[in-house]
Write an enzyme that holds these catalytic residues in place. Structure first.
Site, PDB file in Angstrom:
ATOM      1  N   PRO A   2       0.724   0.463   0.856  1.00 44.24           N
ATOM      2  CG  PRO A   2       2.051   0.625   2.726  1.00 44.24           C
ATOM      3  CD  PRO A   2       2.137   0.200   1.056  1.00 44.24           C
ATOM      4  CD  GLU A   3      -5.444   1.507  -0.421  1.00 46.55           C
ATOM      5  OE1 GLU A   3      -6.485   2.228  -0.362  1.00 46.55           O
ATOM      6  OE2 GLU A   3      -5.679   0.435  -0.933  1.00 46.55           O
TER       7      GLU A   3
END
Ligand SMILES: [Zn+2]
Length: 274
Positions: A2-3
């Site tokens: 996840p960014e």
């Protein structure tokens, strides 16, 4: 993994449920996610502490508990959720950390492959950790000049520079590919060789895309789930990531995909990104 937009979404989703709550007790199913802390220290530290704040920094969710910080970096298959009452079988199966709150709900970090990490830091440890991470691209202080100062001094490719957390916070492979396409910049260009006009464009597009992705609750391209267990929507707006071989939306040229630049897939248009 996840960014920025995905972790921001998770944090916003669970924040109202955990803020001001006290951890009654905590359990940990596996220690391989721990970094620099033992099971005993973490669990004893959590018990009885109040969650004073929860915010995102880079790709981490940071829980503030008095003078301690629990830093969660969800890996590819990691998720944070708050469960009412008992966990169902699916939730329990991959629950790594469970913190029972004083209202009976349970804060859970679940991670199928346990690629995520948990840190337990005191104030000094957090200050040091935070200082090693680059600026936040959605912060007000993140001007074009700030971006150039942070990312534009390296001989590395601009794509690698954008993804280097020491230079810039929160951008990973998905959003680096998207920002470079939107700005019309070849991902393999040396970062320090970009022109002023290119920095202006890259700065604008990076912020625009990250903001839109936060509004879209992140991109679910594989396992990512929001803090309420749902899927993000921004994967529908990705123009290059996951689309190698498909026609470029701007010019129709088949998008190229390469692993030559770094270990991750780089997708770009030969014609639009000169
Ligand atoms: Zn094109």
């Amino acid at each position: 993994m996840p960014e920025l937009p995905e972790v921001e979404t998770i944090v916003r989703d669970i924040r109202p449920a955990v803020l001001g709550r006290t951890v009654a007790r905590a359990t940990l199913s596996h220690t391989d996610v721990l970094r620099g802390v033992t099971r005993r220290t973490l669990l004893r530290g959590l018990a009885g502490r109040r969650i004073d704040d929860l915010f995102r920094r880079a790709k981490h969710a940071v829980f503030v508990l008095g003078d301690r910080r629990l830093v969660v970096q969800p890996g590819m298959t990691g998720a944070l959720l708050v469960c009412e009452g008992a966990l169902d079988a699916e939730q329990a199966r991959y629950a790594v950390l469970r913190a029972t709150l004083d209202d009976g709900r349970t804060l859970v970090y679940r991670d199928v492959r346990r690629l995520g990490t948990l840190l337990w830091l005191d104030s000094r440890g957090w200050t040091r950790y935070d200082a090693a991470i680059g600026p936040e691209p959605l912060a007000e202080a993140f001007t074009v000049e700030a971006m150039r100062a942070a990312v534009g001094r390296t001989r590395q490719s601009i794509k690698k520079a954008l993804m280097d957390q020491r230079l810039l916070a929160g951008v990973g492979n998905i959003y680096a590919n998207e920002a470079l396409f939107a700005a019309g910049i070849d991902p393999s260009r040396e970062a320090r060789r970009l022109s002023g006009a290119e920095w202006t464009s890259l700065h604008r597009e990076t912020r625009r895309i990250l903001s839109a992705a936060v509004s879209g609750r992140g991109s679910t391209v594989r396992d990512y789930r929001t803090g309420t267990g749902g899927q993000g929507k921004f994967q529908l707006s990705l123009l290059v990531y996951g689309r190698e071989g498909e026609p470029c939306v701007a010019c129709g040229t088949p998008l190229a995909g390469t692993h030559a630049l770094d270990a991750r897939i780089t997708v770009f248009c030969h014609r639009c990104q000169a």
